[in-house]
Design an enzyme around this catalytic site. Structure first.
Site, PDB file in Angstrom:
ATOM      1  N   THR A  90       0.826  -1.210   0.000  1.00  0.00           N
ATOM      2  CA  THR A  90       0.000   0.000   0.000  1.00  0.00           C
ATOM      3  C   THR A  90       0.858   1.257   0.000  1.00  0.00           C
ATOM      4  O   THR A  90       1.964   1.271   0.563  1.00  0.00           O
ATOM      5  CB  THR A  90      -0.913   0.025   1.244  1.00  0.00           C
ATOM      6  OG1 THR A  90      -1.546   1.292   1.361  1.00  0.00           O
ATOM      7  CG2 THR A  90      -0.128  -0.239   2.523  1.00  0.00           C
TER       8      THR A  90
ATOM      9  N   TYR B 262      -1.734   0.380  10.266  1.00  0.00           N
ATOM     10  CA  TYR B 262      -1.934  -0.276   8.967  1.00  0.00           C
ATOM     11  C   TYR B 262      -0.673  -0.177   8.114  1.00  0.00           C
ATOM     12  O   TYR B 262      -0.137  -1.192   7.641  1.00  0.00           O
ATOM     13  CB  TYR B 262      -3.120   0.364   8.241  1.00  0.00           C
ATOM     14  CG  TYR B 262      -3.302  -0.099   6.823  1.00  0.00           C
ATOM     15  CD1 TYR B 262      -3.550  -1.439   6.531  1.00  0.00           C
ATOM     16  CD2 TYR B 262      -3.246   0.806   5.757  1.00  0.00           C
ATOM     17  CE1 TYR B 262      -3.721  -1.867   5.226  1.00  0.00           C
ATOM     18  CE2 TYR B 262      -3.423   0.386   4.452  1.00  0.00           C
ATOM     19  CZ  TYR B 262      -3.658  -0.945   4.178  1.00  0.00           C
ATOM     20  OH  TYR B 262      -3.820  -1.360   2.888  1.00  0.00           O
TER      21      TYR B 262
END
Length: 314
Positions: A124, A146
């Protein structure tokens, strides 16, 4: 080719399964169908895949995965993860679902499927931190659980490549949207709130955030292009997104125009861990994968609105 896709009932992975299947590959999925968001949406995706003949193992990646690997795979696309930056998600959940789960999957590949052509880790742009506007050579500076745990997962996979145990590449995605987008993500929530005239929670400052909003169809085209290029991209980290940048305000305006409605905004305090700006630098993807995003934000949002109206309003 025989291909395993983790997180197969999820947003991007379900599209990838369909894309790979349409190219003539044998596709197998794995997904634990957890309740992080509405299980009904995952079941809807799983049913669509089953109707195409794509089997999904309903297992957690932290389980024993021997039965998944009874027949070997040529490629593994690892998309399953604990997503988002929700304040209600604990660090333990991110560690279990992003780090431990990735390592358990890698262990299973090494034990049962060591002749794999490539392990494709899906990472990501959140690993870059507040400003994701750089190329793959710039050191990662994540600011959320995250981003930090996804970076750790990426390094677990690449560590096996560096020691010659597996061929691995890692693909960092940028703000993917489109049909099947998770219900708590910007555009699905925006479309739903507009349709039902519900106030939309907008975090302070986010209206000016800039994003490389990337249509899911462009993303899966880029991921599918990896097949046959595993030697060329072995050990590489590659950004995959669009170099078209739009603000949240522009995205809201586009959906309002498509639906011919005006959004009711519920102003909220700023959210910790939010990225201020993303702008995908995709020169490497163009060079190594022949990647070229084709879908504009307005075109992609029209597709997403069409999907929502078809699936949830009849």
């Amino acid at each position: 080719m025989r291909i395993l896709v983790t997180g197969a009932a999820g947003f991007i992975a379900s599209h990838l399964c369909e894309k790979l299947h349409s190219l003539g590959h044998e596709v197998v999925g794995i997904d634990n169908i957890n309740d992080y968001y509405d299980i009904n949406l995952k079941e809807l995706n799983a049913t669509d895949l089953a109707n195409k003949g794509i089997h999904i193992f309903r297992l957690d990646l932290n389980d024993n995965l021997k039965e998944v690997f009874e027949k070997p795979y040529d490629y593994v696309y690892h998309l399953a993860a604990q997503p988002g930056i929700s304040a209600t998600t604990s660090l333990e959940e991110y560690v279990n679902n992003n780090i431990y789960a990735t390592q358990n999957l890698l262990d299973a590949v090494l034990e049962y499927n060591s002749q794999l052509k490539s392990f494709i880790n899906i990472a990501t742009s959140s690993v870059y931190g507040i400003e994701a506007t750089v190329n793959e050579e710039v050191p990662a500076k994540p600011v959320s659980f995250y981003g930090s745990t996804k970076l750790a997962a990426e390094q677990l996979a690449l560590g096996l490549q560096r020691t010659g145990k597996l061929k691995v590449c890692s693909i960092r995605l940028y703000s993917v949207y489109g049909p099947r987008e998770r219900p708590e993500k910007l555009y699905t929530k925006l479309i739903d709130n507009l349709y039902y005239d519900k106030p939309f929670p907008l975090f302070e400052g986010s209206i000016k955030h800039e994003r490389s909003f990337t249509y899911v169809g462009d993303i899966v085209d880029g991921l599918a292009a990896i097949i046959g290029k595993e030697d060329k991209i072995n050990g590489e980290i590659i950004n995959l997104g669009t170099d078209e940048v739009n603000t949240t305000a522009e995205g809201i305006k586009a959906v309002e125009e498509i639906m011919n409605k005006q959004l009711i905004i519920d102003h909220q305090p700023p959210r910790k861990g939010d990225q201020q700006r993303t702008a995908a630098v995709i020169d490497k993807a163009r060079q190594l994968l022949g990647y070229e995003p084709k879908v504009s934000l307005k075109q992609g949002l029209q597709e997403q609105v069409n999907w929502y109206l078809e699936k949830f309003t009849k």
